[in-house]
Design a protein around this motif. Structure first.
Motif, mmCIF file in Angstrom:
data_model
loop_
_atom_site.group_PDB
_atom_site.id
_atom_site.type_symbol
_atom_site.label_atom_id
_atom_site.label_comp_id
_atom_site.label_asym_id
_atom_site.label_seq_id
_atom_site.Cartn_x
_atom_site.Cartn_y
_atom_site.Cartn_z
ATOM 1 N N ALA A 119 67.261 39.835 32.861
ATOM 2 C CA ALA A 119 66.554 38.923 33.780
ATOM 3 C C ALA A 119 65.259 39.544 34.274
ATOM 4 C CB ALA A 119 67.455 38.571 34.950
ATOM 5 N N ASP A 120 64.183 38.792 34.172
ATOM 6 C CA ASP A 120 62.879 39.172 34.724
ATOM 7 C C ASP A 120 62.705 38.407 36.038
ATOM 8 O OD1 ASP A 120 60.311 39.749 35.371
ATOM 9 O OD2 ASP A 120 59.396 38.893 33.571
ATOM 10 N N THR A 121 62.886 39.119 37.152
ATOM 11 C CA THR A 121 62.859 38.465 38.470
ATOM 12 C C THR A 121 61.578 38.760 39.242
ATOM 13 O OG1 THR A 121 64.002 40.375 39.452
ATOM 14 C CG2 THR A 121 65.378 38.581 38.616
ATOM 15 N N ARG A 122 60.520 39.155 38.577
ATOM 16 C CA ARG A 122 59.283 39.488 39.268
ATOM 17 C C ARG A 122 58.682 38.299 40.009
ATOM 18 N NH1 ARG A 122 55.459 41.434 34.896
ATOM 19 N NH2 ARG A 122 56.539 39.756 33.788
ATOM 20 N N ARG A 123 58.931 37.117 39.521
ATOM 21 C CA ARG A 123 58.353 35.911 40.138
ATOM 22 C C ARG A 123 59.415 35.091 40.883
ATOM 23 N NH1 ARG A 123 56.439 36.732 35.068
ATOM 24 N NH2 ARG A 123 54.192 37.156 34.862
ATOM 25 N N LEU A 124 60.489 35.788 41.307
ATOM 26 C CA LEU A 124 61.578 35.070 41.969
ATOM 27 C C LEU A 124 61.115 34.436 43.291
ATOM 28 C CD1 LEU A 124 64.574 34.337 41.988
ATOM 29 C CD2 LEU A 124 65.031 36.524 43.130
ATOM 30 N N GLU A 127 54.511 32.512 46.681
ATOM 31 C CA GLU A 127 53.595 33.086 47.659
ATOM 32 C C GLU A 127 54.005 32.799 49.110
ATOM 33 O OE1 GLU A 127 51.742 29.182 46.152
ATOM 34 O OE2 GLU A 127 52.975 30.863 45.416
ATOM 35 N N TYR A 128 54.943 31.853 49.295
ATOM 36 C CA TYR A 128 55.404 31.522 50.633
ATOM 37 C C TYR A 128 56.720 32.213 50.979
ATOM 38 C CZ TYR A 128 52.003 27.849 49.749
ATOM 39 O OH TYR A 128 50.860 27.165 49.409
ATOM 40 N N GLY A 129 57.241 33.039 50.043
ATOM 41 C CA GLY A 129 58.494 33.760 50.272
ATOM 42 C C GLY A 129 59.735 32.984 49.908
ATOM 43 N N ALA A 130 59.589 31.798 49.371
ATOM 44 C CA ALA A 130 60.746 30.982 49.005
ATOM 45 C C ALA A 130 61.302 31.426 47.653
ATOM 46 C CB ALA A 130 60.348 29.511 48.954
ATOM 47 N N ILE A 131 62.647 31.383 47.537
ATOM 48 C CA ILE A 131 63.322 31.754 46.287
ATOM 49 C C ILE A 131 63.255 30.579 45.317
ATOM 50 C CG2 ILE A 131 65.474 32.493 45.251
ATOM 51 C CD1 ILE A 131 64.257 34.575 47.022
ATOM 52 N N GLN A 132 62.804 30.806 44.110
ATOM 53 C CA GLN A 132 62.754 29.776 43.072
ATOM 54 C C GLN A 132 63.437 30.327 41.815
ATOM 55 O OE1 GLN A 132 58.570 28.863 42.883
ATOM 56 N NE2 GLN A 132 58.029 30.922 42.126
ATOM 57 N N GLU A 217 50.854 42.047 31.568
ATOM 58 C CA GLU A 217 52.174 41.964 32.175
ATOM 59 C C GLU A 217 52.497 43.165 33.052
ATOM 60 O OE1 GLU A 217 54.345 39.564 32.164
ATOM 61 O OE2 GLU A 217 53.234 38.200 30.861
ATOM 62 N N LEU A 218 51.901 44.305 32.778
ATOM 63 C CA LEU A 218 52.283 45.537 33.465
ATOM 64 C C LEU A 218 51.249 46.050 34.462
ATOM 65 C CD1 LEU A 218 53.775 47.455 30.416
ATOM 66 C CD2 LEU A 218 55.041 46.332 32.236
ATOM 67 N N GLU A 219 50.061 45.488 34.440
ATOM 68 C CA GLU A 219 48.987 46.037 35.262
ATOM 69 C C GLU A 219 49.306 45.985 36.748
ATOM 70 O OE1 GLU A 219 44.117 45.838 35.480
ATOM 71 O OE2 GLU A 219 45.242 44.163 34.606
ATOM 72 N N ASP A 220 49.916 44.905 37.220
ATOM 73 C CA ASP A 220 50.216 44.779 38.647
ATOM 74 C C ASP A 220 51.153 45.890 39.109
ATOM 75 O OD1 ASP A 220 48.615 42.593 38.791
ATOM 76 O OD2 ASP A 220 50.247 41.127 38.628
ATOM 77 N N ALA A 221 52.165 46.189 38.302
ATOM 78 C CA ALA A 221 53.124 47.228 38.684
ATOM 79 C C ALA A 221 52.445 48.590 38.747
ATOM 80 C CB ALA A 221 54.290 47.259 37.693
ATOM 81 N N TYR A 222 51.552 48.865 37.825
ATOM 82 C CA TYR A 222 50.859 50.142 37.827
ATOM 83 C C TYR A 222 49.895 50.256 39.014
ATOM 84 C CZ TYR A 222 52.522 52.094 33.450
ATOM 85 O OH TYR A 222 53.297 52.657 32.485
ATOM 86 N N LEU A 223 49.247 49.144 39.356
ATOM 87 C CA LEU A 223 48.307 49.179 40.468
ATOM 88 C C LEU A 223 49.015 49.414 41.795
ATOM 89 C CD1 LEU A 223 45.869 46.275 39.495
ATOM 90 C CD2 LEU A 223 45.424 48.743 39.412
#
Length: 359
Positions: A119-124, A127-132, A217-223
């Motif tokens: 499961a890729d839950t990075r976008r769970l 921007e409003y904090g709601a679970i989708q 896909e990985l740049e945000d995590a590295y930043l």
């Protein structure tokens, strides 16, 4: 016999030498492409992976391509499936081998080891904090190897066969990264009556695996971690030498036995093996197969000798037992192996192989 084997062993060391010498000047990781050292085939794994001298079926394309000359029929196919860590890791293998003539053979093999449905839950959260939950995506991490093998009877020495592999490696981490690699293996077998000898040199030129990371896909995590980002890298697999010997016995016409041993020799630094140093590490293995009427087989093997330290800091030597059974009839072979057995007798790996040979 020893004098006749020395030139063959010397030749294999000469094949290994260029890759070892070149690799001394670079940083080569230990355990590179280690998925190729798990092994294939329930017969082989039930004997602790002892195969370099005795293999003579379609799995020889993996264990020692020189063994392809001893194929039982013109057409030979094998499929294996096993699961590790309670079914999390799936290990699949398939091979087809054929005799080109009385003195040569060819085979093609495919290996896949992977974990699916991660499961890729990075976008769970939005921007409003709601679970989708509908934003969850699934991906696989898998390693593939494609082998083309060729073997031929040698005119240099009676009973000597030589073989080689060309292998393509593909490794994939979903849409985050992938890698391509290429390597060459070389092997030899010598048969003298009931005695069999084998030598397998893997990655003789060193195997290069070129990784490419998906920057988007990985740049945000590295930043977030404020670390540097390198989108490309090369992984190098150093050569490995496996030397083996085996002897077959016949009892009361219907019973047979095969005893074999292998020495797995690595050159990538000190490992946790029975014999180890900064230059070379040696991992011994031993296997046994008892047969009845060429139809029913009982197998066992010991390998993976390691020194383990418990929570109290006390070290002790551990060894991995392996067991297997097999049934053969009319060119059809069904084999089952139990491997990676722990001290409390809980089996963590069950291997099933199905093979068929026909003219």
């Amino acid at each position: 016999m020893v004098k006749k084997l020395l030139p063959l062993i010397s030749l294999l060391f000469l094949l290994l030498l260029p890759g070892l010498t070149w690799a001394q000047d670079i940083s080569a990781p230990k355990y590179s492409n280690e998925f190729l050292n798990i092994g294939v085939g329930a017969r082989a794994l039930g004997m602790g992976g002892v195969q370099s001298a005795i293999v003579r079926d379609a799995t020889a394309g993996f264990w020692n391509p020189a063994g392809l000359v001893g194929l039982p029929k013109r057409h030979n196919a094998v499929y294996m499936h096993s699961e590790l860590f309670a079914g999390i890791i799936k290990n699949d293998y398939g091979s087809y081998a054929t005799n080109l003539d009385s003195a040569s053979a060819l085979s093609f093999s495919v290996i896949r080891i992977g974990v699916d449905d991660i499961a890729d839950t990075r976008r769970l959260q939005n921007e409003y904090g709601a679970i989708q939950y509908d934003s969850i995506e699934f991906f696989s991490v898998a390693d593939y190897a494609f082998l083309a093998s060729y073997a031929r009877q040698s005119n240099l020495l009676k009973g000597l066969t030589l073989g080689a592999n060309a292998k393509i490696i593909y490794r994939n981490v979903g849409k985050f990264a992938n890698a391509w690699g290429f390597g060459i293996d070389a092997g030899a077998q010598l048969r003298r009556g009931n005695w069999q000898f084998g030598a397998m040199a893997r990655d003789i030129t060193t195997t290069f695996t070129a990784w490419k990371l998906n920057a988007e896909e990985l740049e945000d995590a590295y930043l977030q971690e404020e670390t540097s980002f390198n989108a490309n890298s090369i992984e190098i697999t150093l050569p490995r030498l496996i030397l083996g010997a085996g002897r077959s016995f016949q009892f009361a016409n219907r019973f047979s036995a095969l005893v074999a041993t292998d020495l797995d020799i690595t050159f990538d630094g000190k490992r946790n093996t029975l014999i180890s140093s900064g230059l070379v590490s040696i991992d011994p293995r031993v296997g046994l197969e008892i047969g009845y009427a060429n139809a029913v087989y009982l197998r066992g093997g010991l390998n993976n000798v390691q020194q383990i330290e418990d929570l109290n800091g006390k070290s002790s030597w551990k060894i991995q037992p392996n067991f297997g059974i097999g049934v053969a009839t009319h060119g059809l072979n069904l084999d089952l192996a139990l491997s990676k057995v722990s001290d409390n007798s809980q089996v963590s790996s069950v291997i099933v192989s199905l093979a068929y040979s026909f003219d």
